[in-house]
Scaffold this motif. Structure first.
Motif, PDB file in Angstrom:
ATOM      1  N   GLU A 408       0.854  -1.304  -0.095  1.00 49.72           N
ATOM      2  CA  GLU A 408      -0.041  -0.115   0.008  1.00 49.72           C
ATOM      3  C   GLU A 408       0.937   1.306   0.006  1.00 49.72           C
ATOM      4  N   GLN A 411       2.536   1.670  -3.530  1.00 50.11           N
ATOM      5  CA  GLN A 411       1.553   2.000  -4.540  1.00 50.11           C
ATOM      6  C   GLN A 411       1.009   3.139  -4.208  1.00 50.11           C
ATOM      7  N   GLY A 412       0.829   3.796  -3.027  1.00 44.21           N
ATOM      8  CA  GLY A 412       0.234   5.062  -2.851  1.00 44.21           C
ATOM      9  C   GLY A 412      -1.164   5.060  -2.679  1.00 44.21           C
ATOM     10  N   VAL A 413      -1.673   3.732  -1.904  1.00 40.22           N
ATOM     11  CA  VAL A 413      -2.985   3.527  -2.158  1.00 40.22           C
ATOM     12  C   VAL A 413      -3.585   3.172  -0.837  1.00 40.22           C
ATOM     13  N   GLY A 427      -8.004   2.161  -3.423  1.00 42.67           N
ATOM     14  CA  GLY A 427      -8.132   3.132  -4.093  1.00 42.67           C
ATOM     15  C   GLY A 427      -7.221   4.227  -3.242  1.00 42.67           C
ATOM     16  N   ASP A 428      -7.283   5.225  -4.265  1.00 41.10           N
ATOM     17  CA  ASP A 428      -6.451   6.619  -3.644  1.00 41.10           C
ATOM     18  C   ASP A 428      -7.154   7.197  -2.363  1.00 41.10           C
ATOM     19  N   PHE A 429      -6.349   8.280  -1.932  1.00 46.16           N
ATOM     20  CA  PHE A 429      -6.715   8.800  -0.657  1.00 46.16           C
ATOM     21  C   PHE A 429      -8.359   9.534  -0.730  1.00 46.16           C
ATOM     22  N   GLU A 431     -10.577   8.558  -2.843  1.00 46.20           N
ATOM     23  CA  GLU A 431     -11.663   7.525  -3.090  1.00 46.20           C
ATOM     24  C   GLU A 431     -11.797   6.724  -1.471  1.00 46.20           C
TER      25      GLU A 431
END
Length: 453
Positions: A408, A411-413, A427-429, A431
């Motif tokens: 995580e 991948q920055g998720v 998902g991203d921040f 989301e």
């Protein structure tokens, strides 16, 4: 070292976390509702000089007050919120703008015998509108709308606001020649619901020397049938017999007329000539509010109009109107009767972040970003097994957990899991925030109180 057994004194309430969250929700509903009507929040000291709190002196108050000395100071714990308000208004008269509208939710102390549902330390929730010299009758019509808005916002539906006017009663006492015994008669009438008409008549005749015929006429008067419309019509039959009575009857008509304009449905209020309110300082409209399905509880909100709030502290005439909710007792009774909504979220956080790496930096940064978005976050920092961390979050009823592992972070998720459904999304921040907030909104439904009707 010998251990001391932990205990809470009789008459003092301590709540477990979930119940405390419910109490906080109740108080927040009250604050939000009072703010809608333009009231300032106010806080006053728990401890006052005894001479200030006991200016009126005598009676049960002096017997129940918690009083002590510290050095040369004679001090007491406040026993209600009205006397401190009187002191506050008198002391700050030159800096206040009138009418002065304030609400206060605070603890008060009375050294009475503790019993089921009766406490020595308890919260009161008060609102008062204070005038400078005069205060228009419209304020007395607005107060019931605040009562109605408060209890419906909490979730209660089956309750009724009963109103009367002390001038009607005082005027009727004058018509019967009982003016000199008005205080005793008023306090006896106030017990009608508890002891019944026969006992009331017995007390009036035997203890206070009221003639039997006068007692019968008084009981017939306060028992006038026909609801609000019927009572107002019946009052017309006494017009012109006493000036104070006529004034009170007109005030009752005005209050009843404007209450509906203020948003109080007709089926939620009624004129009740038995409502006397025992406290001597009420001079006009008086209020009592009862749950229709639990009349044994008594009034859950009461108050009225008074003409001189601060007479013991200043020569200025400061009339007012106000109500008080015995919040601790009401909360206790609602809990006992199963009215508190246990389905509402009671967790201390919306999200628990579970770091899965030795470096806590990314987890701390994510927690900070989420809090900036208004999401309540706990960061689990303890060296526990994964299962123990999930169990901890589950016991606290935290709805979401976020896993921060190496993947995580790289991948920055954000990996979010709904503990109720087991569903997990990545998902991203933005989301993640949107999903969490939407889920919280869906879960946080209903009111603090569940009306079982």
């Amino acid at each position: 070292m010998e251990k001391i057994k932990p205990r809470t004194l009789s008459g003092f309430m301590e709540l477990l976390p979930a119940r405390q969250m419910q109490m906080e929700r109740v108080m927040q509903v009250l604050r939000d509702t009072y703010a809608l009507y333009g009231f300032y929040p106010l806080d006053t000291p728990l401890i006052e000089a005894s001479e200030v709190l006991l200016a009126k002196g005598g009676g049960e108050t002096e017997k129940q007050i918690y009083r002590f000395t510290k050095g040369d100071s004679d001090l007491s714990l406040r026993f209600d919120l009205t006397v401190p308000l009187a002191k506050y208004v008198a002391q700050n008269y030159g800096q206040l703008t009138f009418p002065f509208r304030r609400f206060q939710i605070g603890k008060v102390y009375r050294g009475e015998r503790a019993q089921r549902g009766r406490f020595r330390e308890f919260y009161q929730a008060d609102i008062d509108i204070i005038g400078d010299g005069t205060l228009d009758i419209i304020n007395e019509a607005e107060i019931p709308s605040i009562i109605y808005k408060t209890f419906t916002a909490l979730g209660l539906r089956r309750f009724k606001i009963r109103i009367n006017n002390r001038k009607v009663l005082n005027g009727f006492f004058s018509i019967l020649g009982l003016t000199g015994k008005a205080g005793d008669v008023m306090r006896t009438i106030d017990k009608l619901e508890k002891i019944g008409p026969d006992k009331v008549k017995e007390i009036l005749t035997d203890d206070f020397g009221v003639a039997g015929a006068a007692a019968d006429e008084l009981l017939a008067f306060i028992g006038t049938p026909g609801g609000t419309a019927g009572i107002l019509a019946a009052l017309e039959g006494y017009r012109g017999k006493d000036e104070v009575f006529d004034q009170g009857a007109e005030e009752l008509r005005t209050v009843a007329r404007y209450m509906e304009a203020f948003g109080v449905p007709a089926d939620h209020f009624e004129i009740d000539l038995t409502i006397a309110r025992g406290l001597d300082y009420y001079t006009g409209t008086v209020y009592e509010t009862a749950m229709l399905d639990h009349p044994e509880i008594g009034s859950i909100c009461s108050g009225g109009r008074y003409d001189n709030l601060a007479e013991y502290y200043t020569d200025k005439k400061l009339p007012g109107v106000g109500i008080s909710i015995g919040l601790t007792r009401l909360f206790y009774v609602l809990g006992e009767q199963g009215y508190l909504n246990d389905e509402q979220p009671a967790a201390p956080a919306d999200v628990m972040i579970l770091p899965m790496t030795d470096d806590f930096g990314p987890s701390i940064a994510l927690a900070t970003r989420l809090r900036e978005q208004g999401v309540r976050v706990q960061l689990h920092c303890e060296k526990k097994k994964f299962k123990a961390k999930i169990t901890y979050a589950d016991k606290l009823h935290v709805p979401y957990v976020i896993f921060m592992g190496e993947d995580e972070i790289a991948q920055g998720v954000v990996a979010v899991k709904d503990l109720a459904t087991g569903e997990q999304t990545v998902g991203d921040f933005a989301e993640a925030v949107a999903r969490i907030k939407a889920g919280l909104a869906a879960k946080d439904t209903g009111t603090v109180i569940v009306d079982k009707a």
